[in-house]
Every structure is written in structure tokens, then in C-alpha cells.
Design a protein around this motif. Sequence first.
Motif, PDB file in Angstrom:
ATOM      1  N   ARG A 164     -28.524  51.344  54.430  1.00 51.28           N
ATOM      2  CA  ARG A 164     -29.228  52.135  53.431  1.00 51.28           C
ATOM      3  C   ARG A 164     -28.309  52.438  52.246  1.00 51.28           C
ATOM      4  O   ARG A 164     -27.394  53.259  52.357  1.00 51.28           O
ATOM      5  N   LYS A 165     -28.572  51.793  51.116  1.00 47.26           N
ATOM      6  CA  LYS A 165     -27.743  52.000  49.934  1.00 47.26           C
ATOM      7  C   LYS A 165     -27.788  53.445  49.452  1.00 47.26           C
ATOM      8  O   LYS A 165     -26.761  53.992  49.029  1.00 47.26           O
ATOM      9  N   ASP A 166     -28.968  54.064  49.517  1.00 46.46           N
ATOM     10  CA  ASP A 166     -29.094  55.434  49.020  1.00 46.46           C
ATOM     11  C   ASP A 166     -28.317  56.413  49.897  1.00 46.46           C
ATOM     12  O   ASP A 166     -27.692  57.357  49.400  1.00 46.46           O
ATOM     13  N   VAL A 167     -28.330  56.186  51.198  1.00 46.68           N
ATOM     14  CA  VAL A 167     -27.584  57.043  52.124  1.00 46.68           C
ATOM     15  C   VAL A 167     -26.080  56.886  51.886  1.00 46.68           C
ATOM     16  O   VAL A 167     -25.337  57.877  51.846  1.00 46.68           O
ATOM     17  N   PHE A 168     -25.642  55.645  51.720  1.00 42.76           N
ATOM     18  CA  PHE A 168     -24.223  55.399  51.458  1.00 42.76           C
ATOM     19  C   PHE A 168     -23.789  56.060  50.157  1.00 42.76           C
ATOM     20  O   PHE A 168     -22.709  56.654  50.073  1.00 42.76           O
ATOM     21  N   ALA A 169     -24.627  55.958  49.120  1.00 38.71           N
ATOM     22  CA  ALA A 169     -24.288  56.570  47.833  1.00 38.71           C
ATOM     23  C   ALA A 169     -24.190  58.081  47.961  1.00 38.71           C
ATOM     24  O   ALA A 169     -23.265  58.707  47.425  1.00 38.71           O
ATOM     25  N   ALA A 170     -25.126  58.680  48.690  1.00 39.34           N
ATOM     26  CA  ALA A 170     -25.134  60.135  48.850  1.00 39.34           C
ATOM     27  C   ALA A 170     -23.914  60.623  49.628  1.00 39.34           C
ATOM     28  O   ALA A 170     -23.407  61.726  49.376  1.00 39.34           O
ATOM     29  N   LYS A 171     -23.415  59.801  50.539  1.00 40.00           N
ATOM     30  CA  LYS A 171     -22.261  60.182  51.363  1.00 40.00           C
ATOM     31  C   LYS A 171     -20.939  59.672  50.786  1.00 40.00           C
ATOM     32  O   LYS A 171     -19.879  59.897  51.372  1.00 40.00           O
ATOM     33  N   GLY A 172     -21.008  58.984  49.664  1.00 38.46           N
ATOM     34  CA  GLY A 172     -19.792  58.449  49.061  1.00 38.46           C
ATOM     35  C   GLY A 172     -19.182  57.311  49.845  1.00 38.46           C
ATOM     36  O   GLY A 172     -17.953  57.117  49.834  1.00 38.46           O
ATOM     37  N   LEU A 173     -20.019  56.519  50.510  1.00 42.05           N
ATOM     38  CA  LEU A 173     -19.542  55.413  51.336  1.00 42.05           C
ATOM     39  C   LEU A 173     -19.722  54.085  50.605  1.00 42.05           C
ATOM     40  O   LEU A 173     -20.652  53.919  49.818  1.00 42.05           O
ATOM     41  N   LYS A 174     -18.850  53.140  50.886  1.00 38.21           N
ATOM     42  CA  LYS A 174     -18.933  51.818  50.271  1.00 38.21           C
ATOM     43  C   LYS A 174     -18.855  50.743  51.342  1.00 38.21           C
ATOM     44  O   LYS A 174     -17.949  50.750  52.176  1.00 38.21           O
ATOM     45  N   MET A 175     -19.811  49.835  51.295  1.00 38.78           N
ATOM     46  CA  MET A 175     -19.813  48.728  52.243  1.00 38.78           C
ATOM     47  C   MET A 175     -18.901  47.612  51.726  1.00 38.78           C
ATOM     48  O   MET A 175     -19.087  47.124  50.616  1.00 38.78           O
ATOM     49  N   PRO A 176     -17.900  47.205  52.506  1.00 38.62           N
ATOM     50  CA  PRO A 176     -17.044  46.085  52.088  1.00 38.62           C
ATOM     51  C   PRO A 176     -17.857  44.803  51.932  1.00 38.62           C
ATOM     52  O   PRO A 176     -18.889  44.622  52.582  1.00 38.62           O
ATOM     53  N   ALA A 177     -17.390  43.914  51.085  1.00 38.57           N
ATOM     54  CA  ALA A 177     -18.086  42.645  50.867  1.00 38.57           C
ATOM     55  C   ALA A 177     -18.116  41.809  52.142  1.00 38.57           C
ATOM     56  O   ALA A 177     -19.091  41.101  52.411  1.00 38.57           O
ATOM     57  N   HIS A 178     -17.050  41.907  52.943  1.00 37.51           N
ATOM     58  CA  HIS A 178     -16.975  41.189  54.216  1.00 37.51           C
ATOM     59  C   HIS A 178     -16.442  42.165  55.268  1.00 37.51           C
ATOM     60  O   HIS A 178     -15.242  42.171  55.575  1.00 37.51           O
ATOM     61  N   PRO A 179     -17.320  42.997  55.827  1.00 43.85           N
ATOM     62  CA  PRO A 179     -16.861  44.076  56.718  1.00 43.85           C
ATOM     63  C   PRO A 179     -16.331  43.574  58.048  1.00 43.85           C
ATOM     64  O   PRO A 179     -16.756  42.534  58.562  1.00 43.85           O
ATOM     65  N   THR A 180     -15.373  44.312  58.585  1.00 40.05           N
ATOM     66  CA  THR A 180     -14.931  44.100  59.967  1.00 40.05           C
ATOM     67  C   THR A 180     -15.693  45.077  60.851  1.00 40.05           C
ATOM     68  O   THR A 180     -16.275  46.065  60.373  1.00 40.05           O
ATOM     69  N   TRP A 181     -15.666  44.828  62.150  1.00 34.22           N
ATOM     70  CA  TRP A 181     -16.356  45.741  63.061  1.00 34.22           C
ATOM     71  C   TRP A 181     -15.689  47.114  63.079  1.00 34.22           C
ATOM     72  O   TRP A 181     -16.367  48.134  63.242  1.00 34.22           O
ATOM     73  N   GLN A 182     -14.396  47.160  62.913  1.00 33.26           N
ATOM     74  CA  GLN A 182     -13.714  48.452  62.873  1.00 33.26           C
ATOM     75  C   GLN A 182     -14.172  49.258  61.656  1.00 33.26           C
ATOM     76  O   GLN A 182     -14.364  50.481  61.737  1.00 33.26           O
ATOM     77  N   GLN A 183     -14.344  48.601  60.524  1.00 32.16           N
ATOM     78  CA  GLN A 183     -14.851  49.277  59.336  1.00 32.16           C
ATOM     79  C   GLN A 183     -16.282  49.758  59.548  1.00 32.16           C
ATOM     80  O   GLN A 183     -16.643  50.869  59.126  1.00 32.16           O
ATOM     81  N   VAL A 184     -17.086  48.954  60.204  1.00 30.53           N
ATOM     82  CA  VAL A 184     -18.468  49.348  60.476  1.00 30.53           C
ATOM     83  C   VAL A 184     -18.513  50.577  61.378  1.00 30.53           C
ATOM     84  O   VAL A 184     -19.315  51.497  61.159  1.00 30.53           O
ATOM     85  N   ALA A 185     -17.645  50.615  62.379  1.00 29.83           N
ATOM     86  CA  ALA A 185     -17.600  51.775  63.271  1.00 29.83           C
ATOM     87  C   ALA A 185     -17.248  53.041  62.486  1.00 29.83           C
ATOM     88  O   ALA A 185     -17.835  54.119  62.712  1.00 29.83           O
ATOM     89  N   GLY A 186     -16.293  52.910  61.550  1.00 31.65           N
ATOM     90  CA  GLY A 186     -15.925  54.054  60.730  1.00 31.65           C
ATOM     91  C   GLY A 186     -17.067  54.520  59.845  1.00 31.65           C
ATOM     92  O   GLY A 186     -17.306  55.735  59.692  1.00 31.65           O
ATOM     93  N   LEU A 187     -17.796  53.580  59.276  1.00 34.34           N
ATOM     94  CA  LEU A 187     -18.940  53.916  58.436  1.00 34.34           C
ATOM     95  C   LEU A 187     -20.067  54.555  59.253  1.00 34.34           C
ATOM     96  O   LEU A 187     -20.736  55.484  58.793  1.00 34.34           O
ATOM     97  N   ALA A 188     -20.271  54.056  60.478  1.00 32.94           N
ATOM     98  CA  ALA A 188     -21.313  54.620  61.340  1.00 32.94           C
ATOM     99  C   ALA A 188     -21.019  56.081  61.657  1.00 32.94           C
ATOM    100  O   ALA A 188     -21.926  56.922  61.673  1.00 32.94           O
ATOM    101  N   ALA A 189     -19.757  56.383  61.891  1.00 31.89           N
ATOM    102  CA  ALA A 189     -19.371  57.762  62.189  1.00 31.89           C
ATOM    103  C   ALA A 189     -19.653  58.687  61.000  1.00 31.89           C
ATOM    104  O   ALA A 189     -20.124  59.818  61.160  1.00 31.89           O
ATOM    105  N   LYS A 190     -19.381  58.192  59.787  1.00 34.85           N
ATOM    106  CA  LYS A 190     -19.575  59.011  58.590  1.00 34.85           C
ATOM    107  C   LYS A 190     -21.042  59.127  58.195  1.00 34.85           C
ATOM    108  O   LYS A 190     -21.458  60.130  57.609  1.00 34.85           O
ATOM    109  N   ALA A 191     -21.836  58.106  58.505  1.00 33.58           N
ATOM    110  CA  ALA A 191     -23.259  58.132  58.154  1.00 33.58           C
ATOM    111  C   ALA A 191     -24.105  58.839  59.191  1.00 33.58           C
ATOM    112  O   ALA A 191     -25.252  59.207  58.925  1.00 33.58           O
ATOM    113  N   ASP A 192     -23.552  59.032  60.376  1.00 34.00           N
ATOM    114  CA  ASP A 192     -24.282  59.708  61.460  1.00 34.00           C
ATOM    115  C   ASP A 192     -24.687  61.110  61.008  1.00 34.00           C
ATOM    116  O   ASP A 192     -23.847  61.901  60.577  1.00 34.00           O
TER     117      ASP A 192
END
Length: 456
Positions: A164-192
Motif C-alpha cells: 500500500r503506497k498510501d500506508v507507506f507514505a503515511a508511515k514514512g516508509l520506502k520500498m527498496p527497488a529490489h527488496p531483501t526478505w530482511q528488509q521486508v520483515a522490517g517494513l512489516a513490523a513498522k506497517a503493522d
Amino acid sequence: MRTPSRRRPRTTFAMAAAGTLLAPLLSGCWAGAGGTGSGGDSINVLMVNNPQMTELQKLTRAHFTKETGIKVNFTVLPENDVRDKISQDFANQAGQYDVATLSNYEIPIYARNGWLQNMDGYVAKDHGYDEQDVLKPMRQSLTGDDGKLYGQPFYGESSFLMYRKDVFAAKGLKMPAHPTWQQVAGLAAKADGAGPGMKGICLRGLPGWGEVMAPLTTVVNTFGGTWFDKDWKARLDSPEFKKAVNFYVDLVREHGESGAAQSGFAECLNNMTQGKTAMWYDATSAAGLLEGKGSPVKGKLGYAPAPVERTKSSGWLYTWAWGIQHASRNPDKAWKFVSWASSKQYEQLVGDTSGWANAPAGKRASTYTDPEYRKEAASFQEMTKEAIENARPTDPGVQPRPAPGIQFVGIPEFTDLGTKVSQQISAAIAGRQSVDSALRKSQQLAEQISKEYEGR
């Protein structure tokens, strides 16, 4: 790389396939549709209940039947159920169903055992079909050991990450162009918890070799694991396999959807549509549904390649395709249906009636040059095409494999093995046992397959 069919005597392989695929039949679960086959101007089609298939069912009478006079009797079932029913009818060559939805896992196996009609002759005569327009990875995945075609794709897919781009923007999160699973786990924790009842990510946990094991096996591949090494030794107890499964289970338990152990593609799709999850790793085909007319999240989503760890890519390769049973009483009429359902014209029909985002894409090069499709599917179409073209079914991990497949192992026994292992993993997701316990039992199951293949 040599496939198992070349390493095992043909008769032995056929018996293994029949034994595995006929298990539901031998256990007394046969359920024919009234005990009658097709005939005359009608054909029977057995297919999975995915949204694209149910759309096809709605359009068939008013278009295909009206144009050809061929009546199509559909039987539509959930994925796990339809696989059992197809294997019963095709392995027994009962002829109850003329056409069925088969994947690029089943079609080479079914072809090897003589259960499917060869489509080369039909393709050669059907000049309007344009076989060369079908994407090369799809054509290759539906070809038998003899080099002949035994299936035509309805839609093709790889896998990628939706967010969700709008959720990421509201939380100040940025999706890497080529994410790793470790990065995804970190983003999931912050978006939860970013919204009421919103979870950080949705991942399949529903038992089934085509359910939880599909995304999980891509995680295993990129973490450096494999089901079997090149000598057919089972490797489910390896450190890399354990690390991948622990990561997946921990992620979905900590930041995934409620009821994850009973969540498959359909449940995650529903969660994403209803705004209950910030990210979802799954099939690229989901994007057309999320961006379709009436979707509450249309225009709110971003897309990223399948996350990786040790490999450059990790997306799977999959197609729901049409296979014609060798025992069909109406193979010519069955081909007419297959040709129509997999054609450019059918995609145009869906585009005109339901919007191009809903078109069953991922199979034809022409789809990705169509201005209407490119406009409506702009947010995901290019990434989908790249994911399909970059999929590596013969080399998906960090070590040589004894059989093709990214999210499956291309042997008949995987249906049973994958399902049994999935039940163990799902139990771990539900908290009923540890990952170590699940993999210890799973390794024992895989070792039984190793004994069948080692040294052949």
C-alpha cells in the motif's frame, strides 16, 4: 540437467505417477458428475474457482456457445479439490471431463503417461491462434519430454510483492527497488497497526502443496535451501532450509494476518482488498484483481520484485493452462474451447466487458504491447512480464537441482509429499508445534522419496 523421467525406466515412472495421482480414487473418494460424459454438441470442463475462471464461465454462453453452438458444462472447485478430481478422472482415463485446468507442474507428468491430447496438430491448423505469440517460458513449461505441446495457458504468473503506497507514505516508509526478505520483515513490523486492524503482511499458511508451499519454497530457494540436492538427498533438515522456514513462520506469526494457518491466496486477496494488510507476497495475477473496476484499493498499490536473500531473483513460474484428456469423446470441440479461452480475442473480450486489468494476462507477448492494457495495467504490467521472463525453473537456487521447478519439485510424488509437508508447516504457523519438529517429520517424508530416486 537431466529430469527424473530420463533417469527412471518409463514403466516405473508411469506406475509411480499413477500410484501417487490415483491415491484419492483408491481411497474411495471418486465423485463423478452424474456418471455421464460429454457428447454431441457439448463438452465438460473441470476448472479451479479462481476469479479469472469464474469470469470465463460467465462469458462462455453468450459468446463461445453463441458463436460455435458448443455447450460447455462447467464444474468449478477450490484448488485442492479440483486437483484431486482431475487426477482421478485423467489418471483413470474415465473421459468424464474433456478439458481441465492443469498447471505447468502436472502437464509434463500427465503427458508422459499418455493422459493428454497432443495439441501440435490443432495449433498447426488453427492459424488465428498464433502460438508464437505465447511467451516462451509458458510454451516451454507446457511441453512434454517428446517436445510436443500438451497445454495452452489461460493465464501466466510469477510472484512479486504488493504494498500500500498510501500506508507507506503515511508511515514514512520506502520500498527498496529490489527488496531483501530482511528488509521486508522490517517494513512489516513498522506497517503493522498502521490502520484499524491492519497487519504488516499477508503470507499463505493454508495447507496444500500449491498453497503455503508455493511462496515458502521460493523463500527456501533464495535463503540457499533446496528440497533435494543434485544426488536426490533430502535436505529439509539443512541449516538453510530451517532458516528459511523459521523466518517465514516467525514473520507471519508476528506481523501476518489473523488465522494465517487457514489463509491461502483467496484469503490474502480478500485481506488486501479490504485494507487489512499493508503488504502481500504472492502471485502477479493478483494485481489485475486488486486494480480492477470496483476494487477499493485500485490505484493505491505499489509493486516490487519478489524479495531475495542469496539469489538475484526468486519469483516463481506458474500457469493455469488447459489440458484435453486423451479419452475425451469430443477432442475437436474441446480444442475449439481451449483455443477461444486462450486467445487474444478472449483477452479483448474481458478488456471490453470488465476492464483490461482483469484480462487473463501473463501468457502472450501481444498483451504487453496493447495500448489499452498498458494504460490500465500501467502500475504492474511491466514488472509482471519481467518476473515471468526472469523466472529460472531449472536453476532457482544456489545449487544444482535434480528436477525442474521453482515453487515445486517436478516429480509425481511431490503432490503427496508437498501436501504432507505443508500440513506440518501450517501446524507450526498455528503454534501447534515447533519448526524443528515440523521439519524433522518432513525430512523423514522426503527421505522416502530419496530412496526411490537415489542411484537411478
